[in-house]
Design a protein around this motif. Structure first.
Motif, PDB file in Angstrom:
ATOM      1  N   GLY A  65       0.678  -1.283  -0.307  1.00  0.00           N
ATOM      2  CA  GLY A  65      -0.007  -0.015   0.045  1.00  0.00           C
ATOM      3  C   GLY A  65       0.719   1.241   0.074  1.00  0.00           C
ATOM      4  N   THR A  66       2.039   1.091   0.829  1.00  0.00           N
ATOM      5  CA  THR A  66       2.627   2.551   0.813  1.00  0.00           C
ATOM      6  C   THR A  66       3.232   2.816  -0.758  1.00  0.00           C
ATOM      7  OG1 THR A  66       4.488   1.148   1.494  1.00  0.00           O
ATOM      8  CG2 THR A  66       3.275   2.162   3.368  1.00  0.00           C
ATOM      9  N   TYR A  67       3.259   1.993  -1.406  1.00  0.00           N
ATOM     10  CA  TYR A  67       3.921   2.248  -2.862  1.00  0.00           C
ATOM     11  C   TYR A  67       2.566   2.205  -3.922  1.00  0.00           C
ATOM     12  CZ  TYR A  67       8.558   1.800  -1.257  1.00  0.00           C
ATOM     13  OH  TYR A  67       9.901   2.068  -0.530  1.00  0.00           O
ATOM     14  N   SER A  68       1.442   2.200  -3.287  1.00  0.00           N
ATOM     15  CA  SER A  68       0.201   2.318  -4.225  1.00  0.00           C
ATOM     16  C   SER A  68       0.256   1.124  -5.372  1.00  0.00           C
ATOM     17  CB  SER A  68       0.142   3.720  -4.910  1.00  0.00           C
ATOM     18  OG  SER A  68       0.280   4.718  -3.950  1.00  0.00           O
ATOM     19  N   THR A  69       0.724  -0.134  -4.892  1.00  0.00           N
ATOM     20  CA  THR A  69       0.845  -1.175  -5.984  1.00  0.00           C
ATOM     21  C   THR A  69       0.221  -2.381  -5.575  1.00  0.00           C
ATOM     22  OG1 THR A  69       2.887  -0.106  -6.581  1.00  0.00           O
ATOM     23  CG2 THR A  69       2.662  -2.355  -7.369  1.00  0.00           C
ATOM     24  N   VAL A  70      -0.786  -2.937  -6.483  1.00  0.00           N
ATOM     25  CA  VAL A  70      -0.981  -4.335  -6.149  1.00  0.00           C
ATOM     26  C   VAL A  70      -0.660  -5.511  -7.178  1.00  0.00           C
ATOM     27  CG1 VAL A  70      -3.135  -5.747  -5.961  1.00  0.00           C
ATOM     28  CG2 VAL A  70      -3.211  -3.334  -5.241  1.00  0.00           C
TER      29      VAL A  70
END
Length: 626
Positions: free
Chosen positions: A270-275
């Motif tokens: 989440g802290t890198y806005s990536t899934v």
């Protein structure tokens, strides 16, 4: 005193030599202590650096004594909890308080021990085992644990302006080894550890199979991966990932929202806005970007929503899991127009019901643009859908792994559901039954009142303040009472007493209000209740019916519309009667939404002609009495 030869005896000569010798010894001891303190300080500083990357809330837990197929227990983790390890060569119970990554400094191999202890970041044993498949996992809790609201660090050096992931192209091969399924949890006892140590000479096939059953729960500090002394990924482990089903589908064609669904090894950083959807067979590793909020056509609104990156990746391109979950995840935003009841339901709560209710409580929520006050307001509904902790992915540095995910929520229409598009054919009647269950609302439908019994239908008047307010509300209340209604009024202060206000609405048979978000409280009315929408001046029939008229039949509610005349509008005190505001309202609409909204929805209040409106109330009253 003189010696026989006449010389004088010098006092303290022997004492001075001893003193010098003692000082030298003391100096050497001091140097030794100084070096020891330096090493201790280094260890302490490193341990503190690891504590920095502990889970930020109490939603993570660990348990190494869960049997396969059993429900996880509640194991909240404190950042103060110490890691514990055992020297395998000695077999004693001595515990060493060192960070996980300090194990290479020990003279002997260490492994986790004591099945009753719940370490925050359990280490993965590097010794080969055969007979006992062990897995150390971070477990789910059964209670909703919500930490205090945290602020987003806009100065985070690990995140660029676009919020994109900054990962090394080739991550450590240990990532593949650390990936496992969560379905095999076995109790770890001291006897099993001893047995696994004695069976180091077993065949390599069983050794690799046992390795796959372990779960790494180390947190990557700012994704600085230590690639030294890491074992290579075996071919057997790679083959096991190839058998795992992976599926990624994104829909960017829907007019209201962009969504992605994922099945397989889903990892949220989440802290890198990536899934990530991790698969060794991943071919297309291009990123898809979406903002998980259901008003995609409103660009200014969507700019306030955090953008997420969705991509496929091979195991060596994704970070390792630090928290494993056994249930699917739904990712959504609580940004946008939260706090406006119409938007709360249209943009989030109804779409969230459609996404999550199909899992019968076996689903977890991950939220971006977190608004904790909003979560608390609708907590009864959220807990009904999911008993699991809510993840604030903007602040959580862990890598959360799930078997499947839905990124974004799909809204069908204002305050409505399209059964043909909804999972399991859900309808608005299903959603309203869900609301009654969540808030324990007593009335499912209205009943005809026998006036001889002394009972009367209840009329709820939603009062606005500032804009579109009924300036002669007292006349309205008096007239409604004379007709025979038991009148309940609710100004903005009363509507904020939630969920108490939901019970007030549910107790009423009729709701009256000027066009606006307050009418969305109709969702709490019992079936067969009536909603009377008062439309301000300005050719607002389409807007009013679109938002609060058309949705009512699907809810099992009745709809009545009353449009005021121009002389009932306070705009007559702002504009001359020959102005286009009165003579040609469509010309005002043609100037754009902002102009129309400013004049007809912001500048206008209502002086209701109660004599004209009286006939409307009488007709509605007759439908509820006998």
């Amino acid at each position: 005193m003189r010696r026989p030869d006449g010389s004088s005896k010098i006092k303290g000569k022997g004492i001075g030599a001893a003193t010098i010798f003692g000082c030298v010894i003391a100096f050497l001891i001091f140097i030794t202590l100084l070096e020891s303190n330096s090493r201790a300080s280094a260890i302490l500083n490193l341990q503190l650096s690891f504590n920095t990357y502990e889970p930020l809330s109490t939603i993570e837990g660990t348990s190494n004594h869960l049997q396969q197929g059993k429900e996880s227990s509640v194991v909240p983790i404190s950042s103060e909890e110490k890691h514990k390890s055992e020297k395998s060569s000695s077999g004693n119970d001595g515990m060493i308080n060192l960070p996980i990554r300090m194990t290479e400094d020990l003279s002997t191999n260490e492994e986790t021990t004591d099945a009753d202890e719940k370490p925050t970041l359990p280490t993965v044993s590097t010794e080969d085992t055969t007979h006992n498949k062990e897995e150390i996992v971070v477990t789910q809790t059964n209670e909703l644990v919500i930490p205090a609201e945290e602020t987003v660090d806009s100065n985070n050096p690990n995140q660029n302006d676009g919020g994109e992931m900054m990962l090394p192209t080739k991550l450590n091969e240990e990532f593949s080894q650390n990936e496992t399924t969560e379905n095999s949890k076995t109790e770890v006892t001291a006897e099993e550890k001893s047995e696994s140590t004695e069976t180091e000479s077993a065949d390599s096939e069983n050794q690799e199979e046992t390795k796959q059953e372990f779960v790494s729960t180390q947190v990557l500090p700012a994704l600085d991966v230590n690639t030294e002394n890491q074992p290579d990924t075996s071919s057997e482990e790679v083959a096991s990932h190839q058998n795992q089903k992976s599926k990624l589908e994104c829909d960017f064609t829907h007019p209201r929202a962009d969504t992605c669904t994922m099945e397989g090894d889903v990892r949220i950083l989440g802290t890198y806005s990536t899934v990530f959807l991790v698969s060794p067979n991943a071919q297309d590793t291009t990123e898809s970007k979406l903002r998980p909020y259901a008003r995609k056509w409103e660009k200014p609104t969507m700019q306030m929503i955090r953008e997420l990156n969705v991509k496929q990746a091979r195991p060596d391109q994704a970070p390792p899991c630090t928290v494993h979950h056994e249930v699917p995840v739904v990712v959504f935003s609580t940004g946008g127009f939260v706090g406006n009841v119409f938007h709360d339901y249209t943009d989030i709560l109804i779409p969230l019901f459609l996404a999550a209710n199909q899992y019968a409580g076996k689903v977890q929520f991950a939220v971006t643009d977190m608004s904790w006050w909003w979560i608390f307001k609708y907590l009864p509904m959220i807990k009904t859908l999911s008993p699991y902790p809510i993840l604030n992915i903007d602040q959580d540095k862990n890598v959360h792994c799930f078997p499947s995910a839905q990124i974004g929520l799909k809204s069908h229409k204002p305050l409505g559901v399209d059964p043909a598009e909804a999972p399991n054919g859900y309808t608005m009647q299903d959603f309203r039954a869900f609301i009654r269950k969540s808030f324990s609302l007593k009335r499912s439908s209205t009943t005809v009142v026998n006036l001889k019994s002394g009972r009367r239908p209840r009329l709820l008047i939603i009062l606005r303040r500032g804009t579109r307010a009924i300036v002669n509300e007292k006349q309205l209340v008096s007239m409604a009472k004379k007709i025979g209604f038991r009148v309940v009024t609710a100004d903005p202060d009363k509507t904020r007493e939630f969920p108490k206000f939901a019970h007030v609405v549910n107790s009423c048979d009729v709701m009256v209000g000027v066009h606006g978000a307050g009418l969305a409280n109709m969702l709490y009315l019992p079936t067969n209740a009536t909603v009377i929408q008062i439309l301000p001046w300005g050719n607002l029939g389409f807007v009013g019916r679109h938002d609060y008229g058309l949705p009512l039949p699907d809810m099992g509610l009745r709809y009545v519309e009353h449009e005021i005349k121009e002389d009932e509008s306070t705009l007559i005190h702002r504009y001359p009667r020959d102005h286009a505001v009165f003579t040609n309202p469509q010309a005002i609409h043609d100037q754009g939404w902002d102009t129309m909204y400013r004049i007809y929805l912001t500048e206008q209040n209502i002086m209701l002609n109660v004599d004209r409106f009286k006939g409307v109330l009488i007709d509605v009253f007759k439908s509820y009495v006998q």
